[in-house]
Scaffold this active site. Structure first.
Site, PDB file in Angstrom:
ATOM      1  N   ASP A  67       0.868  -1.176   0.000  1.00  0.00           N
ATOM      2  CA  ASP A  67       0.000   0.000   0.000  1.00  0.00           C
ATOM      3  C   ASP A  67       0.907   1.229   0.000  1.00  0.00           C
ATOM      4  O   ASP A  67       1.627   1.463   0.979  1.00  0.00           O
ATOM      5  CB  ASP A  67      -0.887  -0.033   1.262  1.00  0.00           C
ATOM      6  CG  ASP A  67      -1.838   1.153   1.329  1.00  0.00           C
ATOM      7  OD1 ASP A  67      -1.623   2.154   0.613  1.00  0.00           O
ATOM      8  OD2 ASP A  67      -2.799   1.071   2.122  1.00  0.00           O
ATOM      9  N   TYR A 167      -7.078  15.581  -6.915  1.00  0.00           N
ATOM     10  CA  TYR A 167      -6.434  14.889  -8.038  1.00  0.00           C
ATOM     11  C   TYR A 167      -5.604  15.888  -8.850  1.00  0.00           C
ATOM     12  O   TYR A 167      -4.421  15.666  -9.120  1.00  0.00           O
ATOM     13  CB  TYR A 167      -7.486  14.215  -8.912  1.00  0.00           C
ATOM     14  CG  TYR A 167      -6.902  13.283  -9.947  1.00  0.00           C
ATOM     15  CD1 TYR A 167      -6.530  11.983  -9.617  1.00  0.00           C
ATOM     16  CD2 TYR A 167      -6.697  13.709 -11.254  1.00  0.00           C
ATOM     17  CE1 TYR A 167      -5.982  11.132 -10.557  1.00  0.00           C
ATOM     18  CE2 TYR A 167      -6.153  12.869 -12.201  1.00  0.00           C
ATOM     19  CZ  TYR A 167      -5.801  11.574 -11.855  1.00  0.00           C
ATOM     20  OH  TYR A 167      -5.248  10.731 -12.790  1.00  0.00           O
ATOM     21  N   THR A 202      -9.265   2.438 -18.058  1.00  0.00           N
ATOM     22  CA  THR A 202      -8.726   1.612 -16.968  1.00  0.00           C
ATOM     23  C   THR A 202      -9.818   1.436 -15.908  1.00  0.00           C
ATOM     24  O   THR A 202     -10.971   1.794 -16.132  1.00  0.00           O
ATOM     25  CB  THR A 202      -7.495   2.302 -16.327  1.00  0.00           C
ATOM     26  OG1 THR A 202      -7.953   3.463 -15.624  1.00  0.00           O
ATOM     27  CG2 THR A 202      -6.456   2.697 -17.357  1.00  0.00           C
TER      28      THR A 202
HETATM   29  P1  NAD Z   1      -6.470   1.644 -12.162  1.00  0.00           P
HETATM   30  O1  NAD Z   1      -7.438   1.828 -11.060  1.00  0.00           O
HETATM   31  O2  NAD Z   1      -6.830   0.775 -13.309  1.00  0.00           O
HETATM   32  O3  NAD Z   1      -5.072   1.168 -11.586  1.00  0.00           O
HETATM   33  C1  NAD Z   1      -4.557   1.728 -10.400  1.00  0.00           C
HETATM   34  C2  NAD Z   1      -3.936   0.627  -9.554  1.00  0.00           C
HETATM   35  O4  NAD Z   1      -3.389   1.247  -8.385  1.00  0.00           O
HETATM   36  C3  NAD Z   1      -4.969  -0.407  -9.069  1.00  0.00           C
HETATM   37  O5  NAD Z   1      -4.497  -1.710  -9.319  1.00  0.00           O
HETATM   38  C4  NAD Z   1      -5.090  -0.129  -7.587  1.00  0.00           C
HETATM   39  O6  NAD Z   1      -5.359  -1.296  -6.814  1.00  0.00           O
HETATM   40  C5  NAD Z   1      -3.721   0.437  -7.278  1.00  0.00           C
HETATM   41  N1  NAD Z   1      -3.735   1.230  -6.056  1.00  0.00           N
HETATM   42  C6  NAD Z   1      -4.676   2.123  -5.641  1.00  0.00           C
HETATM   43  N2  NAD Z   1      -4.349   2.601  -4.435  1.00  0.00           N
HETATM   44  C7  NAD Z   1      -3.187   2.007  -4.089  1.00  0.00           C
HETATM   45  C8  NAD Z   1      -2.359   2.084  -2.958  1.00  0.00           C
HETATM   46  N3  NAD Z   1      -2.681   2.862  -1.904  1.00  0.00           N
HETATM   47  N4  NAD Z   1      -1.227   1.338  -2.936  1.00  0.00           N
HETATM   48  C9  NAD Z   1      -0.908   0.551  -3.958  1.00  0.00           C
HETATM   49  N5  NAD Z   1      -1.671   0.406  -5.059  1.00  0.00           N
HETATM   50  C10 NAD Z   1      -2.790   1.137  -5.117  1.00  0.00           C
HETATM   51  O7  NAD Z   1      -6.152   3.126 -12.678  1.00  0.00           O
HETATM   52  P2  NAD Z   1      -5.127   3.688 -13.744  1.00  0.00           P
HETATM   53  O8  NAD Z   1      -5.909   4.594 -14.591  1.00  0.00           O
HETATM   54  O9  NAD Z   1      -4.319   2.621 -14.362  1.00  0.00           O
HETATM   55  O10 NAD Z   1      -4.213   4.571 -12.808  1.00  0.00           O
HETATM   56  C11 NAD Z   1      -2.817   4.456 -12.805  1.00  0.00           C
HETATM   57  C12 NAD Z   1      -2.211   5.835 -12.736  1.00  0.00           C
HETATM   58  O11 NAD Z   1      -2.531   6.525 -13.938  1.00  0.00           O
HETATM   59  C13 NAD Z   1      -2.770   6.687 -11.598  1.00  0.00           C
HETATM   60  O12 NAD Z   1      -1.718   7.383 -10.987  1.00  0.00           O
HETATM   61  C14 NAD Z   1      -3.706   7.632 -12.311  1.00  0.00           C
HETATM   62  O13 NAD Z   1      -3.892   8.835 -11.625  1.00  0.00           O
HETATM   63  C15 NAD Z   1      -2.970   7.824 -13.617  1.00  0.00           C
HETATM   64  N6  NAD Z   1      -3.780   8.370 -14.705  1.00  0.00           N
HETATM   65  C16 NAD Z   1      -4.821   7.652 -15.197  1.00  0.00           C
HETATM   66  C17 NAD Z   1      -5.563   8.198 -16.223  1.00  0.00           C
HETATM   67  C18 NAD Z   1      -6.719   7.449 -16.831  1.00  0.00           C
HETATM   68  O14 NAD Z   1      -7.469   8.048 -17.595  1.00  0.00           O
HETATM   69  N7  NAD Z   1      -6.915   6.200 -16.563  1.00  0.00           N
HETATM   70  C19 NAD Z   1      -5.261   9.465 -16.721  1.00  0.00           C
HETATM   71  C20 NAD Z   1      -4.196  10.163 -16.178  1.00  0.00           C
HETATM   72  C21 NAD Z   1      -3.454   9.599 -15.167  1.00  0.00           C
END
Ligand code: NAD
Length: 262
Positions: A67, A167, A202
């Site tokens: 975490d 965010y 995602t």
């Molecule tokens: P996602 O929810 O598919 O994946 C995120 C992962 O992080 C999950 O597996 C979750 O279990 C894990 N997670 C959450 N809290 C956690 C913690 N405290 N400790 C460890 N793991 C933890 O989402 P995603 O879109 O793949 O997000 C990944 C990154 O991409 C994030 O930083 C998000 O802000 C960034 N992001 C995503 C988008 C988008 O549109 N999907 C856009 C810009 C940035």
């Protein structure tokens, strides 16, 4: 051969948030390029599924439940990985959350933001990334080599009508965290960059982006007119994780269908 500069054979990579979305894509491409990948996440079942898929495809992966809002646990986990593998070449800090809707909704207005919601996002998106970068830097500095890739967001580069205050603020903070760390780490051969994704399909926010009306709202903000598949981040991830990006540090690269240019 330029393609040789994208190879990661013999390297050790670690990815936070590797059970899903962009972290999963990062872990897959590191493994495909030849790295052994340590997958970390709070989602143990998700981690196992990603590790199995990587191993089935001929790659090397292991799982470490973690975490990132528990900063001492990050330091211990990264120290343990280095003790076991003797090196740490690439770290991708992808774990992140979004909590709280946009200012365009009643619940997302600035006066409605609850301290607990704000603190939760800061703990994961900013303090968690900071502790990951801190723990990785310590080992990479003494190794004299290393690559760190931070997953920020296009919402950290400009205002974004689709996300909440915490965010937007935490993602923006990552952009300057990366610049600041790049200055200290450069003389040690450690390169750190961020990616700033636009909307990707995602599981973030419970997979809300998969709902047709939400996908349409995001797509309307993107000059390319659509949201992206996580596969589409793999090329940039590999560039920043590999010797191919040997003259890049301190930068944040949008991968957003043109949103940052708008
Ligand atoms: P996602 O929810 O598919 O994946 C995120 C992962 O992080 C999950 O597996 C979750 O279990 C894990 N997670 C959450 N809290 C956690 C913690 N405290 N400790 C460890 N793991 C933890 O989402 P995603 O879109 O793949 O997000 C990944 C990154 O991409 C994030 O930083 C998000 O802000 C960034 N992001 C995503 C988008 C988008 O549109 N999907 C856009 C810009 C940035």
């Amino acid at each position: 051969m330029v393609m040789d500069r994208f190879a990661l054979e013999g390297r050790l990579g670690l990815v936070t948030g590797a059970a899903s979305g962009l972290g999963k894509a990062a872990a897959e491409v590191l493994a495909e390029a030849g790295a052994t990948v340590v997958l970390t996440d709070i989602d143990q079942a998700g981690l196992n599924a990603v590790a199995d898929a990587i191993t089935d495809a001929g790659g090397r992966a292991e799982c470490v439940p973690l975490d990132v809002s528990d900063r001492p646990a990050i330091r211990t986990a990264i120290d343990d990985v280095v003790a076991r593998h003797g090196r740490l070449d690439v770290v991708v800090a992808s774990a992140g959350i979004t909590a709280g809707p946009s200012y365009r909704t009643e619940a997302g207005r600035i006066e409605a933001i609850e301290d607990t919601a704000w603190d939760t996002v800061v703990a994961v998106n900013l303090s968690g990334v900071f502790a990951t970068v801190q723990a990785a830097s310590r080992h990479m500095k003494s190794q004299g080599d290393g690559r760190i890739v931070v997953v920020a967001s296009v919402a950290g580069l400009k205002s974004d009508p689709m996300v909440g205050y915490a965010y937007a603020a935490t993602k923006s903070a990552l952009v300057n965290l990366v610049r600041q760390a790049a200055m200290e780490l450069a003389p040690h051969g450690v390169l750190i960059n961020a990616v700033a994704p636009g909307p990707f399909r995602t599981n973030i926010a419970g997979g809300r982006i998969r709902q047709p009306e939400i996908e349409a709202a995001f797509s309307a903000l993107v000059p390319l007119g659509r949201i992206a598949d996580p596969e589409e981040i793999k090329g940039l991830m590999l560039l920043l994780a590999s010797p191919a990006s040997s003259f890049m540090t301190g930068t944040t690269i949008p991968i957003d269908g043109g949103m940052a240019a708008r």
